[in-house]
Motif scaffolding. Structure first.
Motif, PDB file in Angstrom:
ATOM      1  N   TYR A 115       0.303   3.086   3.476  1.00  0.00           N
ATOM      2  CA  TYR A 115      -0.834   3.579   2.709  1.00  0.00           C
ATOM      3  C   TYR A 115      -1.989   2.584   2.641  1.00  0.00           C
ATOM      4  O   TYR A 115      -3.089   2.928   2.189  1.00  0.00           O
ATOM      5  CB  TYR A 115      -0.408   4.010   1.303  1.00  0.00           C
ATOM      6  CG  TYR A 115       0.251   2.934   0.472  1.00  0.00           C
ATOM      7  CD1 TYR A 115      -0.499   1.956  -0.168  1.00  0.00           C
ATOM      8  CD2 TYR A 115       1.641   2.915   0.298  1.00  0.00           C
ATOM      9  CE1 TYR A 115       0.102   0.975  -0.946  1.00  0.00           C
ATOM     10  CE2 TYR A 115       2.255   1.938  -0.468  1.00  0.00           C
ATOM     11  CZ  TYR A 115       1.480   0.980  -1.091  1.00  0.00           C
ATOM     12  OH  TYR A 115       2.077   0.001  -1.854  1.00  0.00           O
ATOM     13  N   THR A 143      -6.044  12.699   2.693  1.00  0.00           N
ATOM     14  CA  THR A 143      -6.433  12.598   1.291  1.00  0.00           C
ATOM     15  C   THR A 143      -7.931  12.430   1.194  1.00  0.00           C
ATOM     16  O   THR A 143      -8.635  12.283   2.198  1.00  0.00           O
ATOM     17  CB  THR A 143      -5.702  11.432   0.594  1.00  0.00           C
ATOM     18  OG1 THR A 143      -5.870  11.554  -0.823  1.00  0.00           O
ATOM     19  CG2 THR A 143      -6.239  10.089   1.053  1.00  0.00           C
ATOM     20  N   ASN A 182       1.750   8.133   3.057  1.00  0.00           N
ATOM     21  CA  ASN A 182       2.234   8.035   1.687  1.00  0.00           C
ATOM     22  C   ASN A 182       3.233   6.880   1.582  1.00  0.00           C
ATOM     23  O   ASN A 182       3.472   6.152   2.548  1.00  0.00           O
ATOM     24  CB  ASN A 182       2.835   9.363   1.217  1.00  0.00           C
ATOM     25  CG  ASN A 182       3.991   9.819   2.097  1.00  0.00           C
ATOM     26  OD1 ASN A 182       4.632   9.012   2.784  1.00  0.00           O
ATOM     27  ND2 ASN A 182       4.268  11.124   2.071  1.00  0.00           N
ATOM     28  N   GLU A 183       3.834   6.738   0.422  1.00  0.00           N
ATOM     29  CA  GLU A 183       4.736   5.601   0.213  1.00  0.00           C
ATOM     30  C   GLU A 183       5.948   5.659   1.131  1.00  0.00           C
ATOM     31  O   GLU A 183       6.512   4.619   1.487  1.00  0.00           O
ATOM     32  CB  GLU A 183       5.170   5.563  -1.256  1.00  0.00           C
ATOM     33  CG  GLU A 183       5.849   4.262  -1.640  1.00  0.00           C
ATOM     34  CD  GLU A 183       6.053   4.133  -3.142  1.00  0.00           C
ATOM     35  OE1 GLU A 183       6.731   3.177  -3.554  1.00  0.00           O
ATOM     36  OE2 GLU A 183       5.538   4.978  -3.892  1.00  0.00           O
ATOM     37  N   PRO A 216      -2.251  14.863  -1.697  1.00  0.00           N
ATOM     38  CA  PRO A 216      -2.155  14.559  -0.266  1.00  0.00           C
ATOM     39  C   PRO A 216      -1.618  15.749   0.533  1.00  0.00           C
ATOM     40  O   PRO A 216      -0.686  16.446   0.101  1.00  0.00           O
ATOM     41  CB  PRO A 216      -1.200  13.365  -0.225  1.00  0.00           C
ATOM     42  CG  PRO A 216      -1.334  12.730  -1.571  1.00  0.00           C
ATOM     43  CD  PRO A 216      -1.564  13.855  -2.529  1.00  0.00           C
TER      44      PRO A 216
END
Length: 549
Positions: free
Chosen positions: A415, A446, A438-439, A465
């Motif tokens: 990210y 996004t 993302n994580e 997202p």
């Protein structure tokens, strides 16, 4: 409008502080570029109606290094002249613009031809900004600039217009410094240009600040060093008493004489969005309810026809000081230029001239046109708030309504790595459609939005997202209609999908945040890449598209 009229503005989008020059049948206008690199835009025309962007002369570290310069710092108010068989370009590099002190360093470069090669700079002074060079009939040369008086506490630290001789042989200023004009009660006197005509020295200045009270003021003297008497009309052009005029914030100008003896004034201006010209009732679209006029295109360049009778002060040909939306064209052959294609593809030789980047004189740190032939590769550098290494390549917004698109090929590692399409004004004013992860390391889409309406300029994330499975390139687009921006995207082989949000494009403007007169550039749209881990991971952009709607 007939073919004998010029439609204003002649340089749409962010093109302020015009300095105009005629050389034979050719006309050139130099405008400020602030933190955008390369420095100074020079446009060319042969009829004062049609213009093309020709060159940006400050293109190497010896001439200009703006790393660390603040937003709306950098190159202020260039002055372009020709004498002794060469072009002379004076400019300021503004290192600090806020607070009681300003660090404004003034330089001179020269060239045998308008497209160069331009010399390394000669340092002149740092006493103020808006420098200009006057070539007198006896061959002597004089530098003018406003002086910044940090000891004043009443809000007007503009201490007058200084004049000092420049020695060509010694390449430095020489002799005493003279304060030749302290301006009028309109205050904030800056932007000097000097002309010699009918036994007088005519001094043109800008006054009133660069907000909605901006103006061009004239004064004259029989002696170069004064005293100067102000024009009884005081302002040659201003929209301060014409709030409904199409062109607002009219000021900071320069005068040119055509081959046929006609006179024209170029000046900066802005075009507030219709939906922000309103009033106490606020905005009808409900995005931002206030009465502040907003001009995303920034400060543009317009032109006005003058009458200048012998022994008299010049006047706008249409009467009064308010700027006109259309003006009579000069008696010159029409000379249009080819239109710029809407679709930009990337070749290895050079970045297309419409595009610029921020601050750094080492573009190889930010992007490459050769590592992937046919693509623009951006290296993820520091965050969107950086004043040093920021990998953003963008072009000016030149229409109130437009469409922009690009295609990005990128595999984010995490990210901290993000890249995409951005509507940009400055470090605290942007809307950014970004591909990132993302994580869990999964690729997503996004939006980061920083509309400058809050004192802490915080980032918002207006959508959840959107998953982007696979590794195929993604198309990114935006549609702007006045004060509204809408993002969209398309996956490989798929249709465009609107994100279903309307963002405030009026926030991408001079006036948003801390008000008119405090920000000096304009809206851009372009491509950017960030990697806050410091690894410099890239993103490839396969094309760019920009078209008026």
């Amino acid at each position: 409008m007939t073919m004998t009229e010029i439609q204003n503005p002649i340089l749409p989008g962010f093109n302020p502080d015009p300095s105009i020059l005629r050389v034979g049948d050719d006309y050139y206008i130099a405008t400020s570029t602030f933190e955008w690199y390369p420095g100074v835009q020079i446009h060319h025309s042969r009829d004062l109606r049609h213009w093309r962007l020709l060159t940006r002369p400050l293109d190497r570290a010896a001439q200009l290094d703006m790393r660390g310069d603040p937003d709306s710092g950098g190159v202020w108010a260039p002055c372009l002249t020709r004498a002794d068989g060469q072009f002379w370009l004076i400019y300021t590099d503004m290192k600090r613009r806020d607070g009681a002190w300003k660090d404004s360093h003034n330089y001179l470069v020269t060239a045998p031809a308008i497209e160069g090669p331009w010399s390394d700079p000669v340092y002149l002074n740092s006493s103020g900004f808006d420098p200009s060079l006057f070539h007198d009939e006896d061959g002597r040369k004089w530098l003018l600039n406003m002086v910044w008086d940090h000891n004043q506490t009443g809000g007007d630290r503009f201490g007058g217009i200084l004049c000092q001789e420049y020695s060509v042989a010694e390449q430095r200023l020489t002799g005493p410094v003279h304060n030749i004009y302290r301006g009028t009660d309109h205050k904030l006197t800056e932007g000097p240009h000097l002309y010699r005509r009918d036994g007088y020295y005519y001094l043109l200045t800008a006054e009133g600040g660069t907000g909605y009270d901006h103006a061009v003021t004239m004064a004259r003297s029989r002696d170069l060093l004064g005293p100067y008497e102000t024009d009884p009309q005081k302002h040659l052009v201003t929209a301060k008493d014409a709030p409904d005029a199409y062109l607002q914030r009219a000021g900071h100008g320069d005068i040119v004489e055509t081959q046929g003896g006609e006179f024209y004034l170029v000046h900066l201006c802005s075009r507030p969005l219709d939906e922000t010209r309103a009033t106490e009732t606020g905005r009808a679209d409900g995005i931002h309810a206030d009465d502040v006029r907003r001009s995303p295109l920034g400060r543009e360049t317009a032109i006005q026809k003058l009458t200048w009778e012998p022994g008299a002060f010049p006047r706008l040909a249409h009467g009064g000081p308010a700027p006109a939306a259309t003006v009579p064209a000069p008696d010159l052959p029409e000379h249009p230029f080819d239109a710029t294609p809407a679709r930009t593809t990337f070749a290895p030789d050079r970045l297309p001239i419409d595009f610029q980047w921020l601050r750094i004189p080492a573009p190889e740190r930010l992007f490459s046109l050769t590592e992937r032939p046919g693509a623009l590769r951006l290296f993820g550098r520091e965050s969107p708030g950086s004043q040093f290494e920021h990998a953003l390549v963008a072009r000016r917004q030149t229409e109130i309504a437009f469409t922009a698109e690009t295609e990005i090929d990128m595999q984010p590692g995490d990210y901290q790595h993000f890249a995409g399409l951005v509507a940009w004004y400055g470090r605290f004013k942007f809307h950014y459609l970004a591909v990132t992860a993302n994580e869990a390391g999964e690729r997503v889409l996004t939006v980061y939005s920083c509309p400058a309406d809050w004192p802490d300029a915080r980032i918002t994330l207006p959508i959840a997202p959107i998953p982007l499975p696979g590794e195929a390139p993604v198309r990114l687009g935006c549609d702007v209609d006045g004060a509204v921006l809408r993002f969209r995207y398309a996956r490989e082989g798929g249709d465009w999908r609107d994100l279903g949000i309307a963002l405030d494009q009026s926030a991408i403007s001079d006036e948003a945040g801390n008000g008119p007169g405090n920000n000096f550039t304009g809206a851009f749209v372009g491509m950017c890449a960030h990697d806050t881990s410091g690894r410099g991971r890239p993103a490839d952009f396969l094309h760019f598209f920009y078209e008026a709607r």
